[in-house]
Design a protein around this motif. Structure first.
Motif, PDB file in Angstrom:
ATOM      1  N   PHE A 181      61.910  18.780 108.398  1.00  0.00           N
ATOM      2  CA  PHE A 181      62.861  19.670 107.729  1.00  0.00           C
ATOM      3  C   PHE A 181      62.528  21.241 108.327  1.00  0.00           C
ATOM      4  CE2 PHE A 181      62.192  16.300 104.646  1.00  0.00           C
ATOM      5  CZ  PHE A 181      63.547  16.086 104.381  1.00  0.00           C
ATOM      6  N   GLY A 182      61.308  21.578 108.838  1.00  0.00           N
ATOM      7  CA  GLY A 182      61.221  23.079 109.328  1.00  0.00           C
ATOM      8  C   GLY A 182      61.940  23.432 110.503  1.00  0.00           C
ATOM      9  N   ILE A 183      61.892  22.459 111.496  1.00  0.00           N
ATOM     10  CA  ILE A 183      62.547  22.607 112.746  1.00  0.00           C
ATOM     11  C   ILE A 183      63.850  23.127 112.759  1.00  0.00           C
ATOM     12  CG2 ILE A 183      63.130  21.740 114.934  1.00  0.00           C
ATOM     13  CD1 ILE A 183      60.603  20.165 114.915  1.00  0.00           C
ATOM     14  N   PRO A 184      64.652  22.618 111.983  1.00  0.00           N
ATOM     15  CA  PRO A 184      66.061  23.090 112.020  1.00  0.00           C
ATOM     16  C   PRO A 184      66.356  24.293 110.983  1.00  0.00           C
ATOM     17  CG  PRO A 184      66.004  21.231 110.508  1.00  0.00           C
ATOM     18  CD  PRO A 184      64.775  21.329 111.130  1.00  0.00           C
ATOM     19  N   ILE A 185      65.530  24.713 109.940  1.00  0.00           N
ATOM     20  CA  ILE A 185      65.583  25.553 109.470  1.00  0.00           C
ATOM     21  C   ILE A 185      65.036  26.990 110.215  1.00  0.00           C
ATOM     22  CG2 ILE A 185      64.356  27.046 107.443  1.00  0.00           C
ATOM     23  CD1 ILE A 185      64.396  24.401 105.909  1.00  0.00           C
ATOM     24  N   GLY A 186      63.968  26.636 110.821  1.00  0.00           N
ATOM     25  CA  GLY A 186      63.586  27.691 111.909  1.00  0.00           C
ATOM     26  C   GLY A 186      64.429  28.152 113.131  1.00  0.00           C
ATOM     27  N   GLY A 187      65.247  26.998 113.415  1.00  0.00           N
ATOM     28  CA  GLY A 187      66.361  26.972 114.527  1.00  0.00           C
ATOM     29  C   GLY A 187      67.457  28.112 114.143  1.00  0.00           C
ATOM     30  N   TYR A 188      67.782  27.756 112.815  1.00  0.00           N
ATOM     31  CA  TYR A 188      68.733  28.867 112.273  1.00  0.00           C
ATOM     32  C   TYR A 188      68.361  30.052 112.086  1.00  0.00           C
ATOM     33  CZ  TYR A 188      71.883  30.472 108.652  1.00  0.00           C
ATOM     34  OH  TYR A 188      72.832  31.359 107.800  1.00  0.00           O
ATOM     35  N   VAL A 189      67.089  30.284 111.651  1.00  0.00           N
ATOM     36  CA  VAL A 189      66.516  31.616 111.438  1.00  0.00           C
ATOM     37  C   VAL A 189      66.603  32.326 112.647  1.00  0.00           C
ATOM     38  CG1 VAL A 189      64.394  33.212 110.646  1.00  0.00           C
ATOM     39  CG2 VAL A 189      65.200  31.127 109.134  1.00  0.00           C
ATOM     40  N   ALA A 190      66.114  31.700 113.783  1.00  0.00           N
ATOM     41  CA  ALA A 190      65.958  32.284 115.145  1.00  0.00           C
ATOM     42  C   ALA A 190      67.350  32.664 115.806  1.00  0.00           C
ATOM     43  CB  ALA A 190      65.540  31.233 116.291  1.00  0.00           C
ATOM     44  N   PHE A 357      78.390  32.300 115.241  1.00  0.00           N
ATOM     45  CA  PHE A 357      77.514  31.154 114.678  1.00  0.00           C
ATOM     46  C   PHE A 357      78.371  29.877 114.429  1.00  0.00           C
ATOM     47  CE2 PHE A 357      74.337  28.731 112.253  1.00  0.00           C
ATOM     48  CZ  PHE A 357      73.322  28.659 113.274  1.00  0.00           C
ATOM     49  N   PRO A 358      79.022  29.368 115.681  1.00  0.00           N
ATOM     50  CA  PRO A 358      79.958  28.463 115.493  1.00  0.00           C
ATOM     51  C   PRO A 358      79.449  27.062 115.609  1.00  0.00           C
ATOM     52  CG  PRO A 358      80.109  29.090 117.636  1.00  0.00           C
ATOM     53  CD  PRO A 358      79.136  29.986 117.060  1.00  0.00           C
ATOM     54  N   ILE A 359      78.702  26.697 114.551  1.00  0.00           N
ATOM     55  CA  ILE A 359      77.907  25.355 114.461  1.00  0.00           C
ATOM     56  C   ILE A 359      78.857  24.289 114.447  1.00  0.00           C
ATOM     57  CG2 ILE A 359      77.597  25.309 111.955  1.00  0.00           C
ATOM     58  CD1 ILE A 359      74.978  24.325 114.862  1.00  0.00           C
ATOM     59  N   ARG A 360      79.955  24.340 113.718  1.00  0.00           N
ATOM     60  CA  ARG A 360      81.024  23.185 113.437  1.00  0.00           C
ATOM     61  C   ARG A 360      81.669  22.848 114.696  1.00  0.00           C
ATOM     62  NH1 ARG A 360      85.059  23.286 108.522  1.00  0.00           N
ATOM     63  NH2 ARG A 360      83.153  23.745 107.434  1.00  0.00           N
ATOM     64  N   GLU A 361      82.028  24.225 115.570  1.00  0.00           N
ATOM     65  CA  GLU A 361      82.726  24.097 116.838  1.00  0.00           C
ATOM     66  C   GLU A 361      81.903  22.954 117.700  1.00  0.00           C
ATOM     67  OE1 GLU A 361      84.993  26.297 120.290  1.00  0.00           O
ATOM     68  OE2 GLU A 361      84.545  27.363 118.268  1.00  0.00           O
ATOM     69  N   ALA A 362      80.630  23.446 117.661  1.00  0.00           N
ATOM     70  CA  ALA A 362      79.628  23.038 118.806  1.00  0.00           C
ATOM     71  C   ALA A 362      79.356  21.398 118.612  1.00  0.00           C
ATOM     72  CB  ALA A 362      78.174  23.716 118.562  1.00  0.00           C
ATOM     73  N   PHE A 363      79.250  21.060 117.133  1.00  0.00           N
ATOM     74  CA  PHE A 363      79.154  19.623 117.193  1.00  0.00           C
ATOM     75  C   PHE A 363      80.453  18.954 117.500  1.00  0.00           C
ATOM     76  CE2 PHE A 363      75.133  20.759 114.764  1.00  0.00           C
ATOM     77  CZ  PHE A 363      74.633  19.577 114.879  1.00  0.00           C
ATOM     78  N   LYS A 364      81.517  19.503 117.317  1.00  0.00           N
ATOM     79  CA  LYS A 364      82.686  18.850 117.753  1.00  0.00           C
ATOM     80  C   LYS A 364      82.929  18.740 119.397  1.00  0.00           C
ATOM     81  CE  LYS A 364      87.854  19.480 117.503  1.00  0.00           C
ATOM     82  NZ  LYS A 364      88.847  20.485 117.148  1.00  0.00           N
ATOM     83  N   LEU A 484      73.963  29.536 119.646  1.00  0.00           N
ATOM     84  CA  LEU A 484      73.528  28.103 119.086  1.00  0.00           C
ATOM     85  C   LEU A 484      72.383  27.618 119.753  1.00  0.00           C
ATOM     86  CD1 LEU A 484      77.031  26.865 118.563  1.00  0.00           C
ATOM     87  CD2 LEU A 484      75.241  27.399 116.784  1.00  0.00           C
ATOM     88  N   ARG A 485      71.604  28.064 120.692  1.00  0.00           N
ATOM     89  CA  ARG A 485      70.483  27.509 121.612  1.00  0.00           C
ATOM     90  C   ARG A 485      69.524  27.075 120.933  1.00  0.00           C
ATOM     91  NH1 ARG A 485      70.527  31.195 125.563  1.00  0.00           N
ATOM     92  NH2 ARG A 485      72.035  29.938 126.721  1.00  0.00           N
ATOM     93  N   ASN A 486      68.884  27.979 120.072  1.00  0.00           N
ATOM     94  CA  ASN A 486      67.903  27.721 119.216  1.00  0.00           C
ATOM     95  C   ASN A 486      68.100  26.514 118.092  1.00  0.00           C
ATOM     96  OD1 ASN A 486      65.332  29.831 119.360  1.00  0.00           O
ATOM     97  ND2 ASN A 486      65.135  28.021 117.967  1.00  0.00           N
ATOM     98  N   SER A 487      69.329  26.777 117.563  1.00  0.00           N
ATOM     99  CA  SER A 487      69.653  25.704 116.473  1.00  0.00           C
ATOM    100  C   SER A 487      69.819  24.186 116.909  1.00  0.00           C
ATOM    101  CB  SER A 487      71.127  26.170 115.781  1.00  0.00           C
ATOM    102  OG  SER A 487      70.700  27.514 115.022  1.00  0.00           O
ATOM    103  N   LEU A 488      70.652  24.252 117.935  1.00  0.00           N
ATOM    104  CA  LEU A 488      70.730  22.883 118.882  1.00  0.00           C
ATOM    105  C   LEU A 488      69.452  22.269 119.366  1.00  0.00           C
ATOM    106  CD1 LEU A 488      74.481  23.571 120.180  1.00  0.00           C
ATOM    107  CD2 LEU A 488      73.670  22.355 118.020  1.00  0.00           C
TER     108      LEU A 488
END
Length: 572
Positions: A181-190, A357-364, A484-488
């Motif tokens: 649970f912490g890794i994606p939250i921390g990636g978003y924060v970064a 922060f185009p996370i939706r486009e990235a997953f597409k 998006l590097r840290n988040s993905l």
């Protein structure tokens, strides 16, 4: 560093190696080109890397303290009719009163004594004689035990023995659930608030929660703080890795990040030595976590990633850090060059037609890339931790064994230096994973009849999966855009937690078929290794800033196949 600060004197400049000429072509005004001009791994970058290595070392200790705090303690039944308060773990009567389980006395069973039901201790009658014991086995009465070592873990502190030892294994699972649970939250924060902010916040929260955990009054409270500690600090590794990737030029990324990850192994060795010196689990946690309170200072002393600042449009802060880097590295950097960089960055962001922060486009756009990366991460974590659980192959002290397992990783951290630029990211990743799988297969054929060969294959498999993990971290940092590097990267790492949750359960397979764990590790590593060939090659490619640039990496490599050019010019 202020813009008006004077450049170094002529005498100082003369003793420095000649700097590459500043880029003159407007299309060559990229951050990588400027980093190359400033020195791809100069004094400024070295200072940053030394700062990054500290949280990397702390994270190593945070993530595996449960190996010692929640370990079983070697014990045997307290034989009421024989033992006194001064009795040792091995006594003459243990030979006939307690069955053996492998090399040690059984921890939870004893032989039945015919005279015990009618024995009256006050009479002084000695019934601790071999003739009174029979082959019938019974559980230890009243959970009373004699311990071999002067060690205190949550096992003997909270009374967790025998049928309840599953609670000790659960600590490792809760540890990984917290990271999940912490890794994606921390990636978003970064990605949202900055790399240095994420490192400082995660480090200080982990430190405070770890110290609080040392005061846990019960097993349940220990579990709660184990979860919270790892949830808050789990992103330290990936964020340190990303900020290291983003601060140096293309030619020095592999070396720089190899140095960073060595400190992870150093942290593991340090934890083993601390645990050896302080066998009380509460003391161990306080000794381990208290020094990490220094990370509070990182809110002010750790410079932010210039790439992240540019991706967020924070231009003045980015220019200030580049000026400071030029001064520390004793290189000249004109304001006009910085202005050109800012203008080029503005054009790039405006033309990208995407949010910051185009996370939706990235997953597409990257769904198959993300899926393959996630599978690869699960396999790496499964094999990496699965092999570590086979530490029983190494005889001797458990603290030393843990240190040896960590030390064998260090050559694996540097192996990518020799192969990544020569063979490329994809082929290096594929080859290392397949070789690790072959080593796992080799341990099956070596068997216990050839312990030396089996040990060599075990260590070779651990070394190569460590090197492969290093390449994976590197590769995953290069195939995703800056914003998006840290988040993905954190998303893939989060998926890898499924592998670390599965790894502790693999020894159960050995009860049905002794070679099953090795076959699982080998099959998973070889299959995933072949799938890595579907990734785009990123060797000497500028880190992509936008989703469009990241999506075009493979295409650009194909078009540029027969047109050699400076790596800094691949992306305008």
């Amino acid at each position: 560093m202020a813009a008006s600060e004077a450049p170094p004197s002529e005498a100082t400049v003369e003793v420095q190696p000649p700097a590459p000429p500043p880029p003159k072509d407007p299309e060559d005004v990229t951050l990588d080109a400027i980093l190359k001009h400033l020195g791809q791994f100069g004094r400024f970058q070295l200072i940053i890397f030394l700062l990054i290595c500290l949280p990397m070392m702390f994270h190593a200790m945070f993530s595996v303290t449960y190996v010692f705090t929640a370990s079983t303690v070697t014990h045997r039944c307290h034989i009421t009719e024989c033992d006194s308060p001064e009795s040792a773990y091995v006594e003459p009567w243990t030979e006939y009163s307690i069955p053996w389980n492998g090399k040690d006395l059984d921890q939870c069973k004893r032989f039945n004594n015919d005279q015990l039901p009618q024995w009256n201790q006050s009479t002084g009658e000695d019934i601790c004689l071999a003739k009174y014991y029979n082959a019938q086995i019974e559980s230890c009465p009243d959970n009373k035990f004699v311990f071999r070592d002067n060690e205190l873990t949550i096992s003997n502190d909270f009374g967790i023995y025998c049928d309840e030892e599953w609670k000790l294994s659960l600590v490792g699972t809760i540890n990984n659930v917290g990271q999940f649970f912490g890794i994606p939250i921390g990636g978003y924060v970064a990605d949202r608030y900055g790399r240095s902010f994420s490192i400082a916040l995660g480090g200080i929260l982990g430190a405070v929660l770890g110290i609080v955990r040392s005061f846990s009054p019960s097993y349940i409270w220990f579990l709660i703080f184990e979860f919270l500690d790892n949830m808050t600090s789990s992103t330290l590794y990936s964020t340190c890795f990303v900020i290291g990737i983003e601060l140096v030029g293309p030619k020095r990324r592999v070396l720089a990040c190899s140095v960073i990850t060595v400190f992870y192994a150093v942290g593991e060795v340090a934890l083993a030595m601390f645990a050896k010196a302080f066998p009380h689990w509460r003391t161990l946690l306080r000794i381990t976590y208290t020094p990490s309170l220094i990370l509070l200072a990182y809110f002010w002393i750790l410079p932010e990633s210039v790439r992240w600042l540019l991706s967020q449009g924070k231009e003045e802060r980015a220019k200030g850090i580049l000026r400071r880097a030029a001064t520390v590295n004793k290189r000249k950097l004109s304001d006009s060059l910085l202005d050109k960089l800012i203008l080029a960055n503005r054009d790039k962001l405006e033309q990208s037609a995407e949010s910051r922060f185009p996370i939706r486009e990235a997953f597409k756009n990257f769904k198959w890339r993300i899926a393959n990366c996630s599978l690869c991460w699960i396999v790496h974590v499964l094999v990496y931790y699965g092999l570590s659980l086979n530490v029983v192959l190494l005889d001797g002290n458990k603290y030393n064994n843990f240190a040896f397992i960590a030390l064998v990783e260090i050559p694996g951290f540097f192996l990518p230096l020799l192969i990544m630029d020569r063979f490329g990211r994809r082929y290096s990743l594929c080859g290392l994973m397949i070789f690790s799988g072959i080593c796992c297969i080799g341990t099956i054929f070596a068997g216990s009849a050839q312990p030396v060969l089996q040990l060599v294959l075990f260590l070779a498999g651990k070394l190569t999966i460590t090197a492969s993990f290093q390449v994976l971290y590197f590769f995953a940092s290069e195939i995703y855009p800056t914003n998006l590097r840290n988040s993905l990267l954190s998303f893939c790492s989060m998926m890898g937690r499924f592998g670390s949750m599965l790894a502790p359960q693999t020894p159960l397979l050995a009860k049905y078929y002794a070679s099953a764990p090795a076959m699982l590790f080998a099959g998973a590593a070889i299959l995933s290794g072949c799938l890595t060939l579907f990734f785009p090659e990123t060797t000497n490619v500028v880190l992509p800033t936008t989703v469009q640039e990241a999506d075009a990496i493979g295409v650009k490599k194909k078009h540029a196949k027969n047109q050699p050019e400076d790596p800094a010019q691949v992306v305008p």
